[in-house]
Design a protein around this motif. Structure first.
Motif, PDB file in Angstrom:
ATOM      1  N   THR A 293     -41.291 -17.858 -11.837  1.00  0.00           N
ATOM      2  CA  THR A 293     -42.563 -17.154 -12.205  1.00  0.00           C
ATOM      3  C   THR A 293     -41.535 -16.338 -10.724  1.00  0.00           C
ATOM      4  O   THR A 293     -41.071 -16.589 -10.268  1.00  0.00           O
ATOM      5  CB  THR A 293     -43.692 -17.975 -11.667  1.00  0.00           C
ATOM      6  OG1 THR A 293     -42.990 -19.225 -10.592  1.00  0.00           O
ATOM      7  CG2 THR A 293     -43.618 -18.588 -12.743  1.00  0.00           C
TER       8      THR A 293
ATOM      9  N   SER B 130     -49.377  -2.623 -20.269  1.00  0.00           N
ATOM     10  CA  SER B 130     -48.714  -3.701 -21.149  1.00  0.00           C
ATOM     11  C   SER B 130     -47.883  -3.591 -21.967  1.00  0.00           C
ATOM     12  O   SER B 130     -47.994  -2.298 -22.499  1.00  0.00           O
ATOM     13  CB  SER B 130     -49.870  -4.049 -21.912  1.00  0.00           C
ATOM     14  OG  SER B 130     -50.131  -4.988 -23.310  1.00  0.00           O
TER      15      SER B 130
ATOM     16  N   GLU C 258     -48.102  -0.788 -13.882  1.00  0.00           N
ATOM     17  CA  GLU C 258     -48.871  -2.098 -14.435  1.00  0.00           C
ATOM     18  C   GLU C 258     -49.211  -1.646 -15.492  1.00  0.00           C
ATOM     19  O   GLU C 258     -49.870   0.231 -15.717  1.00  0.00           O
ATOM     20  CB  GLU C 258     -49.221  -2.361 -14.016  1.00  0.00           C
ATOM     21  CG  GLU C 258     -50.292  -4.380 -14.573  1.00  0.00           C
ATOM     22  CD  GLU C 258     -51.344  -4.508 -13.784  1.00  0.00           C
ATOM     23  OE1 GLU C 258     -50.468  -5.285 -12.972  1.00  0.00           O
ATOM     24  OE2 GLU C 258     -52.083  -5.266 -13.935  1.00  0.00           O
TER      25      GLU C 258
ATOM     26  N   ALA D 250     -45.808 -12.015 -16.224  1.00  0.00           N
ATOM     27  CA  ALA D 250     -46.947 -13.826 -16.528  1.00  0.00           C
ATOM     28  C   ALA D 250     -46.867 -13.905 -17.949  1.00  0.00           C
ATOM     29  O   ALA D 250     -47.268 -15.381 -18.045  1.00  0.00           O
ATOM     30  CB  ALA D 250     -48.382 -13.251 -15.631  1.00  0.00           C
ATOM     31  N   GLU D 251     -47.689 -13.634 -18.887  1.00  0.00           N
ATOM     32  CA  GLU D 251     -47.982 -14.150 -19.982  1.00  0.00           C
ATOM     33  C   GLU D 251     -46.602 -14.798 -20.243  1.00  0.00           C
ATOM     34  O   GLU D 251     -47.348 -16.066 -21.759  1.00  0.00           O
ATOM     35  CB  GLU D 251     -48.017 -12.846 -21.096  1.00  0.00           C
ATOM     36  CG  GLU D 251     -49.616 -11.910 -20.505  1.00  0.00           C
ATOM     37  CD  GLU D 251     -49.609 -11.050 -19.971  1.00  0.00           C
ATOM     38  OE1 GLU D 251     -48.189 -10.864 -19.422  1.00  0.00           O
ATOM     39  OE2 GLU D 251     -49.786 -10.032 -20.069  1.00  0.00           O
TER      40      GLU D 251
ATOM     41  N   SER E 181     -45.627  -5.023 -14.327  1.00  0.00           N
ATOM     42  CA  SER E 181     -45.918  -5.174 -13.388  1.00  0.00           C
ATOM     43  C   SER E 181     -45.524  -4.967 -11.854  1.00  0.00           C
ATOM     44  O   SER E 181     -45.374  -6.109 -11.058  1.00  0.00           O
ATOM     45  CB  SER E 181     -47.172  -6.132 -13.125  1.00  0.00           C
ATOM     46  OG  SER E 181     -47.515  -6.064 -11.547  1.00  0.00           O
TER      47      SER E 181
ATOM     48  N   THR F 298     -47.652  -8.077 -19.705  1.00  0.00           N
ATOM     49  CA  THR F 298     -47.914  -6.949 -18.486  1.00  0.00           C
ATOM     50  C   THR F 298     -46.653  -6.610 -18.124  1.00  0.00           C
ATOM     51  O   THR F 298     -45.920  -7.674 -17.973  1.00  0.00           O
ATOM     52  CB  THR F 298     -49.128  -7.789 -17.516  1.00  0.00           C
ATOM     53  OG1 THR F 298     -49.969  -7.726 -18.493  1.00  0.00           O
ATOM     54  CG2 THR F 298     -49.654  -7.191 -16.763  1.00  0.00           C
TER      55      THR F 298
ATOM     56  N   THR G  61     -44.919  -7.590  -8.843  1.00  0.00           N
ATOM     57  CA  THR G  61     -45.606  -8.653  -8.468  1.00  0.00           C
ATOM     58  C   THR G  61     -46.118  -9.700  -9.190  1.00  0.00           C
ATOM     59  O   THR G  61     -45.267  -9.682 -10.584  1.00  0.00           O
ATOM     60  CB  THR G  61     -47.626  -7.316  -9.019  1.00  0.00           C
ATOM     61  OG1 THR G  61     -47.649  -7.533 -10.444  1.00  0.00           O
ATOM     62  CG2 THR G  61     -47.186  -5.604  -8.661  1.00  0.00           C
ATOM     63  N   VAL G  62     -47.017 -10.195  -8.947  1.00  0.00           N
ATOM     64  CA  VAL G  62     -46.988 -11.779  -9.628  1.00  0.00           C
ATOM     65  C   VAL G  62     -47.428 -11.814 -10.589  1.00  0.00           C
ATOM     66  O   VAL G  62     -47.565 -12.513 -12.200  1.00  0.00           O
ATOM     67  CB  VAL G  62     -48.377 -12.541  -9.467  1.00  0.00           C
ATOM     68  CG1 VAL G  62     -47.538 -13.213  -7.794  1.00  0.00           C
ATOM     69  CG2 VAL G  62     -49.688 -12.265  -8.697  1.00  0.00           C
ATOM     70  N   ARG G  63     -48.265 -10.346 -11.683  1.00  0.00           N
ATOM     71  CA  ARG G  63     -48.364 -10.115 -12.641  1.00  0.00           C
ATOM     72  C   ARG G  63     -47.571 -10.030 -13.975  1.00  0.00           C
ATOM     73  O   ARG G  63     -47.883  -9.790 -15.200  1.00  0.00           O
ATOM     74  CB  ARG G  63     -49.638  -9.230 -12.523  1.00  0.00           C
ATOM     75  CG  ARG G  63     -50.686  -9.722 -12.209  1.00  0.00           C
ATOM     76  CD  ARG G  63     -51.889  -8.424 -12.364  1.00  0.00           C
ATOM     77  NE  ARG G  63     -51.927  -7.746 -11.638  1.00  0.00           N
ATOM     78  CZ  ARG G  63     -51.805  -7.463 -10.528  1.00  0.00           C
ATOM     79  NH1 ARG G  63     -51.821  -8.140  -9.652  1.00  0.00           N
ATOM     80  NH2 ARG G  63     -51.194  -5.957 -10.000  1.00  0.00           N
ATOM     81  N   HIS G  64     -46.483 -10.049 -13.153  1.00  0.00           N
ATOM     82  CA  HIS G  64     -45.075  -9.510 -14.029  1.00  0.00           C
ATOM     83  C   HIS G  64     -44.866 -10.184 -15.156  1.00  0.00           C
ATOM     84  O   HIS G  64     -44.276 -11.549 -14.735  1.00  0.00           O
ATOM     85  CB  HIS G  64     -43.577  -8.864 -13.402  1.00  0.00           C
ATOM     86  CG  HIS G  64     -42.745  -7.497 -13.816  1.00  0.00           C
ATOM     87  ND1 HIS G  64     -42.729  -6.991 -14.662  1.00  0.00           N
ATOM     88  CD2 HIS G  64     -41.193  -8.366 -13.989  1.00  0.00           C
ATOM     89  CE1 HIS G  64     -41.563  -6.558 -15.280  1.00  0.00           C
ATOM     90  NE2 HIS G  64     -41.085  -6.983 -14.608  1.00  0.00           N
TER      91      HIS G  64
ATOM     92  N   PRO H 112     -45.527 -15.608  -5.272  1.00  0.00           N
ATOM     93  CA  PRO H 112     -46.632 -15.642  -4.981  1.00  0.00           C
ATOM     94  C   PRO H 112     -46.448 -14.433  -3.045  1.00  0.00           C
ATOM     95  O   PRO H 112     -47.472 -14.060  -2.730  1.00  0.00           O
ATOM     96  CB  PRO H 112     -47.491 -15.907  -5.041  1.00  0.00           C
ATOM     97  CG  PRO H 112     -47.044 -17.875  -5.246  1.00  0.00           C
ATOM     98  CD  PRO H 112     -45.550 -17.049  -5.359  1.00  0.00           C
TER      99      PRO H 112
END
Ligand SMILES: C[S@@+](CC[C@H](N)C(=O)[O-])C[C@H]1O[C@@H](n2cnc3c(N)ncnc32)[C@H](O)[C@@H]1O
Ligand SMILES: [Zn+2]
Length: 299
Positions: free
Chosen positions: A216, A244, A242, A206-207, A281, A279, A201-204, A219
């Motif tokens: 990235t 941490s 998902e 992301a940090e 995700s 993360t 997902t877009v949160r994978h 989306p």
């Protein structure tokens, strides 16, 4: 194919030879010693390292992951950071129950774009009656996959040039962070077979996008996935995974080196605080082929 009682005694490639097809003429392959061949006389050597290359024609520009990328991927996976993803996928694979008509046939699960073979190995542990085919375009992946699991056969092939697998032979196909060829997969699945797809997902991770220029996740990926499956597959189930991960700089260096970012960034994470929370995700989706979808030709 052997009965399940001696499932561990035959070489993995010999055990799945009957589901493989000749990449030149499409006929079935049989195993004779260190060679797989078809009735028309096309012959393919089993490499010393245990994989078989069914690549044909002019060398493709797409050579897949390098040995260095696979080493980094194996190190990161070996540290257990993607274990919850593997567990969710194994759970989804164990839930696949092919229809009665094919239940007597040997179960075969193919991982397309298998990389290190990590996910296929976890799935085969969860489905003890199944044989595995780890397919990847990269020879270093073939070498690794040949060692990934006693029931996994390693095949080097380009999924974009059609899968070297016979029609209606797979109980499940896996696609984990890998290129997809849904038309070819639909052709290869048995009735009631399933296509299990893991996508970020877009949160994978992301940090890591800003500090070290990680590539990235598009989306639009979900929409593109749905468009690619439309008319071929229907989604039955999606599980979100998902969590941490607490990573050292060394872990982050592996993460960067194992993916597409390896080509785009010189950063390794050396400047980040340690440990660093990142993360993971993904979604793990189960698809069923639509009636008639298996008659498509490989794209
Ligand atoms: C991001 S990696 C994922 C590997 C593995 N599924 C995992 O998650 O660890 C994508 C894999 O797809 C393979 N690949 C890329 N293009 C391919 C193609 N056309 N046919 C088969 N495999 C391909 C690469 O070599 C690489 O191992
Ligand atoms: Zn042939």
């Amino acid at each position: 194919m052997s009965p399940a009682s001696d499932i561990s005694e035959e070489s993995p490639l010999a055990a799945v030879a009957e589901v493989l097809s000749c990449p030149v003429c499409g006929r079935g392959l049989v195993c004779a010693g260190r060679v797989l061949h078809c009735a028309a006389g096309h012959s393919f050597d089993i490499a010393r390292q245990g994989y078989i290359s069914l690549l044909t024609g002019a060398a493709t520009k797409l050579t897949g992951d390098t040995a260095a990328m696979l080493d980094a991927r194996a190190a990161f996976q070996g540290a257990g950071f993607f274990e919850p993803i593997a567990a969710a996928l194994a759970h989804a694979a164990a839930a696949v129950t092919p229809s009665d008509q094919v239940a007597a046939a040997p179960e075969v699960i193919a991982d397309i774009g298998a990389g290190t073979g990590y996910y296929l190995a976890r799935v085969l542990d969860a489905v003890p009656a199944a044989r595995g085919v780890a397919l990847d375009i990269a020879k270093p992946a073939g070498r690794r996959c040949a060692r990934a699991h006693p029931r996994a056969a390693a095949v080097v092939a380009d999924a974009w040039r059609g899968l070297p697998l016979r029609d209606h032979t797979l109980t499940a196909a896996l696609s984990v962070f890998a290129p997809r060829n849904p038309a070819a997969v639909a052709r290869c699945l048995v009735p009631g077979g399933r296509y299990l797809v893991v996508t970020p997902t877009v949160r994978h991770l992301a940090e890591l996008i800003e500090p070290i220029g990680m590539v990235t996740v598009d989306p639009d990926k979900e929409r593109r996935l749905a468009a690619g499956m439309a008319g071929l597959f229907t989604r039955l189930d999606t599980v979100a995974v998902e969590y941490s991960m607490t990573l050292t700089r060394g872990d982050i260096a592996h993460l960067v080196a194992m993916g597409p970012s390896a080509h785009h960034t010189a950063a390794t994470g050396a400047e980040l605080p340690e440990p660093f929370e990142v993360t993971a995700s993904v979604t793990v989706s189960t698809y069923a082929a639509d009636p008639g979808a298996g008659s498509h030709r490989d794209g």
